[in-house]
Design a protein around this motif. Structure first.
Motif, mmCIF file in Angstrom:
data_model
loop_
_atom_site.group_PDB
_atom_site.id
_atom_site.type_symbol
_atom_site.label_atom_id
_atom_site.label_comp_id
_atom_site.label_asym_id
_atom_site.label_seq_id
_atom_site.Cartn_x
_atom_site.Cartn_y
_atom_site.Cartn_z
ATOM 1 N N TYR A 265 20.404 86.591 33.080
ATOM 2 C CA TYR A 265 20.274 86.309 31.640
ATOM 3 C C TYR A 265 18.936 85.645 31.320
ATOM 4 O O TYR A 265 18.458 85.706 30.183
ATOM 5 C CB TYR A 265 21.440 85.426 31.183
ATOM 6 N N ASP B 211 19.008 82.813 25.658
ATOM 7 C CA ASP B 211 20.462 82.929 25.787
ATOM 8 C C ASP B 211 20.935 82.121 26.995
ATOM 9 O O ASP B 211 20.415 82.295 28.099
ATOM 10 C CB ASP B 211 20.841 84.407 25.961
ATOM 11 N N PRO C 181 25.736 93.568 21.275
ATOM 12 C CA PRO C 181 27.006 92.894 20.994
ATOM 13 C C PRO C 181 28.169 93.463 21.829
ATOM 14 O O PRO C 181 28.230 94.657 22.116
ATOM 15 C CB PRO C 181 27.233 93.147 19.503
ATOM 16 N N ALA D 23 26.739 82.584 30.426
ATOM 17 C CA ALA D 23 28.051 82.763 29.807
ATOM 18 C C ALA D 23 29.058 81.806 30.433
ATOM 19 O O ALA D 23 28.995 81.517 31.631
ATOM 20 C CB ALA D 23 28.521 84.210 30.004
ATOM 21 N N GLN E 172 28.319 89.201 15.434
ATOM 22 C CA GLN E 172 27.642 88.491 16.523
ATOM 23 C C GLN E 172 26.128 88.486 16.311
ATOM 24 O O GLN E 172 25.369 88.323 17.279
ATOM 25 C CB GLN E 172 27.967 89.159 17.867
ATOM 26 N N GLY F 14 23.980 86.421 15.220
ATOM 27 C CA GLY F 14 23.183 85.270 15.606
ATOM 28 C C GLY F 14 23.141 85.016 17.095
ATOM 29 O O GLY F 14 22.373 84.153 17.537
ATOM 30 N N HIS F 15 23.934 85.720 17.845
ATOM 31 C CA HIS F 15 24.015 85.442 19.276
ATOM 32 C C HIS F 15 23.567 86.618 20.146
ATOM 33 O O HIS F 15 23.197 86.403 21.305
ATOM 34 C CB HIS F 15 25.455 85.063 19.653
ATOM 35 N N ARG F 16 23.651 87.858 19.643
ATOM 36 C CA ARG F 16 23.315 89.032 20.429
ATOM 37 C C ARG F 16 22.226 89.840 19.733
ATOM 38 O O ARG F 16 21.908 89.604 18.558
ATOM 39 C CB ARG F 16 24.555 89.926 20.623
ATOM 40 N N GLU F 17 21.668 90.769 20.453
ATOM 41 C CA GLU F 17 20.614 91.612 19.893
ATOM 42 C C GLU F 17 21.186 92.564 18.843
ATOM 43 O O GLU F 17 22.345 92.986 18.922
ATOM 44 C CB GLU F 17 19.957 92.435 21.012
ATOM 45 N N GLN G 148 34.879 82.975 29.607
ATOM 46 C CA GLN G 148 34.649 84.331 29.094
ATOM 47 C C GLN G 148 34.730 85.348 30.232
ATOM 48 O O GLN G 148 35.265 86.446 30.062
ATOM 49 C CB GLN G 148 33.282 84.395 28.422
#
Length: 419
Positions: free
Chosen positions: A150, A158, A107, A161, A58, A60-63, A165
């Motif tokens: 967020y 970001d 993540p 969501a 993950q 590219g999407h999460r820290e 999900q």
């Protein structure tokens, strides 16, 4: 230690504890539940290693995992070490740590396992409301971060969501709670079954002790009553009629020998419950012997009727009832004459009647008043009845009604062979 003392000395309130009070002394490690080191180390290792793999997938999407993320992972899984002692504190602490971890944009991954284990443990230990509240806080916190906070939390840019999900996470939470509740229900059922088995075992032991007590009472009460009477006769005639005194002493010797033999038989069955008794249990076929014993105590007994075929348990109960009734005549009646009547109807019911002419003497040769109670217990165990009381024309009567066949499931319920 109560809750106020716990706060005074720096310990947690006692309601955070699990188990009985002697398990929950926070200042005495010897009496506290053992810490689950092995399982906690395995879970911690899995969470740390699995989070690394999750971060790579993950990236590219999460820290990325930084020291703060690793501390949160270590706290969330490391708290499980105290889950047996402080289930409420652990489930809330793990949920808060996991919420901070996800809120910081790290993540998704095995951190959920720590929450699941803490929730499972809290429900199993009886803290259902705390577990549901902690998991509810975790889910609400995640929903708040994913759909509102967020904008101000990492990772930057970001988006919100998707609700799909959120549904997956809600289903995951519901599954954890459902499995935990199912395990708790099964555990309670097993505990209830164990308690019922233990109670049944105690009941069987109590019934066996009562049976042995009845046997010993019937054997000893009858024999000692005869011995007491013969001892009085021997003492009275010792200086005037040596032959009669000798006869009394001979009767005492024979009666005591027989009593010792029957007591030994009862004790042998107690010591070796799985073995058959060495001698057959007495029955109505020994009525002539019982009449002779009563005659040696100065009591004339007339017997009318023939005993039918009886199950061993019924035969023993009938013999003991007659024996106890004659013993009571010897001990408590001024009459030296008794009658025993035996009758049966349609080969289903046996009627025993023992009469004496009285009057009652009020003498008590050490009796405890358990004779009639023992007779009633014997009859009731077979589905029969006992009636005992004074007769209208004087004297005393004992009337027993017993089934010829022992109740289904009773031990030794087979019918005896014809005598």
């Amino acid at each position: 230690m109560d809750e106020q003392q716990g706060r005074r000395f720096g310990g947690p309130p006692m309601w955070w504890r699990h188990g009985p009070p002697w398990w929950n002394r926070w200042d005495d490690e010897e009496h506290a539940p053992r810490l689950p080191w092995r399982s906690t180390l395995l879970i911690t290792a899995f969470v740390m290693a699995g989070s690394n793999f999750a971060a790579e997938g993950q990236g590219g999407h999460r820290e990325h995992l930084d020291p703060f993320a690793r501390v949160l992972l270590l706290v969330a899984s490391g708290l499980l070490l105290w889950r047996k002692r402080y289930p409420v504190a652990v489930v809330f602490g793990t949920s808060v740590a996991a919420t901070l971890y996800l809120g910081a944009g790290y993540p998704y991954g095995p951190v959920f396992l720590a929450v699941a284990v803490a929730c499972f443990n809290a429900i199993l230990t009886g803290h259902r409301k705390a577990a549901w509240a902690a998991v509810g806080v975790f889910w609400a916190g995640h929903a708040l971060v994913a759909h509102w906070l967020y904008r101000w939390l990492p990772p930057s840019g970001d988006p919100a969501a998707p609700w799909g999900q959120e549904g997956v996470i809600a289903a995951w939470v519901a599954a954890i709670l459902a499995v935990s509740e199912l395990a708790r229900t099964r555990r309670e059922q097993w505990a209830k079954e164990r308690a019922e088995r233990a109670q049944a075992a105690r009941r069987r032991a109590d019934e066996e002790r009562l049976r042995i007590a009845r046997e010993l009472h019937d054997v000893l009460a009858h024999s000692i009553s005869v011995i007491n009477v013969q001892a009085g006769v021997g003492l009275a005639l010792l200086d005037t009629d040596l032959e009669q005194a000798r006869t009394a002493l001979t009767t005492i010797k024979a009666q005591s020998k027989e009593a010792l033999g029957e007591v030994r038989q009862v004790l042998d069955t107690l010591r070796t419950p799985g073995d058959a008794p060495r001698a057959p249990a007495p029955g109505l076929d020994r009525l002539p012997e019982l009449v002779e014993q009563a005659a040696s105590a100065g009591l004339t007994v007339e017997v009318e009727g023939e005993p039918p075929r009886l199950a061993p348990g019924t035969d023993l109960a009938a013999f003991r009832i007659v024996q106890e009734a004659l013993t009571n005549v010897v001990r408590h009646s001024g009459s030296r004459h008794a009658r025993v009547y035996l009758d049966h109807d349609d080969r289903t019911t046996l009627r025993l009647r023992i009469d004496d002419d009285g009057p009652a003497t009020g003498a008590d040769a050490g009796g405890s008043g358990n004779g009639l109670a023992g007779m009633r217990e014997r009859a009731a165990a077979l589905g029969g009845t006992i009636e005992a009381g004074p007769r209208a024309d004087g004297g005393f009567r004992v009337l027993a009604v017993l089934p010829l066949q022992a109740p289904a499931g009773e031990p030794n319920s087979d019918v005896k062979e014809d005598r």
